[in-house]
Design a protein around this motif. Sequence first.
Motif, PDB file in Angstrom:
ATOM      1  N   ARG A 114       0.834  -1.209   0.000  1.00 13.26           N
ATOM      2  CA  ARG A 114       0.000   0.000   0.000  1.00 13.26           C
ATOM      3  C   ARG A 114       0.866   1.255   0.000  1.00 13.26           C
ATOM      4  O   ARG A 114       0.653   2.185  -0.782  1.00 13.26           O
ATOM      5  CB  ARG A 114      -0.939  -0.008   1.212  1.00 13.26           C
ATOM      6  CG  ARG A 114      -1.834   1.235   1.293  1.00 13.26           C
ATOM      7  CD  ARG A 114      -2.797   1.169   2.459  1.00 13.26           C
ATOM      8  NE  ARG A 114      -2.140   1.061   3.745  1.00 13.26           N
ATOM      9  CZ  ARG A 114      -1.550   2.081   4.395  1.00 13.26           C
ATOM     10  NH1 ARG A 114      -1.497   3.280   3.853  1.00 13.26           N
ATOM     11  NH2 ARG A 114      -1.003   1.897   5.580  1.00 13.26           N
ATOM     12  N   ARG A 115       1.874   1.299   0.874  1.00 10.31           N
ATOM     13  CA  ARG A 115       2.734   2.484   0.953  1.00 10.31           C
ATOM     14  C   ARG A 115       3.534   2.652  -0.333  1.00 10.31           C
ATOM     15  O   ARG A 115       3.738   3.780  -0.795  1.00 10.31           O
ATOM     16  CB  ARG A 115       3.680   2.390   2.153  1.00 10.31           C
ATOM     17  CG  ARG A 115       3.002   2.660   3.452  1.00 10.31           C
ATOM     18  CD  ARG A 115       2.448   4.078   3.540  1.00 10.31           C
ATOM     19  NE  ARG A 115       3.546   5.040   3.663  1.00 10.31           N
ATOM     20  CZ  ARG A 115       3.525   6.282   3.167  1.00 10.31           C
ATOM     21  NH1 ARG A 115       2.454   6.735   2.540  1.00 10.31           N
ATOM     22  NH2 ARG A 115       4.563   7.075   3.305  1.00 10.31           N
ATOM     23  N   GLU A 147       1.235   4.220  -2.801  1.00 10.38           N
ATOM     24  CA  GLU A 147       0.984   5.617  -2.445  1.00 10.38           C
ATOM     25  C   GLU A 147       2.165   6.502  -2.830  1.00 10.38           C
ATOM     26  O   GLU A 147       1.993   7.573  -3.409  1.00 10.38           O
ATOM     27  CB  GLU A 147       0.720   5.758  -0.944  1.00 10.38           C
ATOM     28  CG  GLU A 147      -0.599   5.209  -0.485  1.00 10.38           C
ATOM     29  CD  GLU A 147      -0.725   5.178   1.038  1.00 10.38           C
ATOM     30  OE1 GLU A 147       0.243   5.541   1.746  1.00 10.38           O
ATOM     31  OE2 GLU A 147      -1.801   4.788   1.517  1.00 10.38           O
ATOM     32  N   THR A 151       2.637   7.114  -6.499  1.00 13.33           N
ATOM     33  CA  THR A 151       1.670   8.087  -7.004  1.00 13.33           C
ATOM     34  C   THR A 151       2.247   9.500  -6.994  1.00 13.33           C
ATOM     35  O   THR A 151       1.912  10.317  -7.841  1.00 13.33           O
ATOM     36  CB  THR A 151       0.384   8.072  -6.146  1.00 13.33           C
ATOM     37  OG1 THR A 151      -0.059   6.739  -5.983  1.00 13.33           O
ATOM     38  CG2 THR A 151      -0.731   8.859  -6.793  1.00 13.33           C
ATOM     39  N   TYR A 152       3.113   9.773  -6.029  1.00 11.63           N
ATOM     40  CA  TYR A 152       3.716  11.100  -5.900  1.00 11.63           C
ATOM     41  C   TYR A 152       5.065  11.189  -6.608  1.00 11.63           C
ATOM     42  O   TYR A 152       5.815  12.142  -6.391  1.00 11.63           O
ATOM     43  CB  TYR A 152       3.847  11.473  -4.429  1.00 11.63           C
ATOM     44  CG  TYR A 152       2.497  11.594  -3.760  1.00 11.63           C
ATOM     45  CD1 TYR A 152       1.666  12.677  -4.017  1.00 11.63           C
ATOM     46  CD2 TYR A 152       2.033  10.598  -2.916  1.00 11.63           C
ATOM     47  CE1 TYR A 152       0.411  12.779  -3.435  1.00 11.63           C
ATOM     48  CE2 TYR A 152       0.786  10.690  -2.321  1.00 11.63           C
ATOM     49  CZ  TYR A 152      -0.018  11.783  -2.590  1.00 11.63           C
ATOM     50  OH  TYR A 152      -1.264  11.877  -2.021  1.00 11.63           O
TER      51      TYR A 152
END
Length: 91
Positions: free
Chosen positions: A47-48, A51, A54-55
Amino acid sequence: MPAVSDADPALVEHVVASTGLAPDVARRLVGDVLAFHAEPVADYVRRRHAELRTYGARNPEIFDRIGQELRHRVVAAPELTERQLRRLVYG
């Protein structure tokens, strides 16, 4: 994930005594915290990673950051077989 009803009664009593919260509110709070920390390590890492990607972060930076985060985060322990538990106790 642990259900609110699975909250350790001694922990709920401690939260009630230390915060003054009503028992039902303390039980829900403990249940929410347990659910937050019930995420297995593998799920947290995936998950991390997603995330941070994405950035625009790159893998070396992501893996370093996740490693640092895991040092300070409580995560769910993996399920262990009886054999694994015995090896922890007896070597």
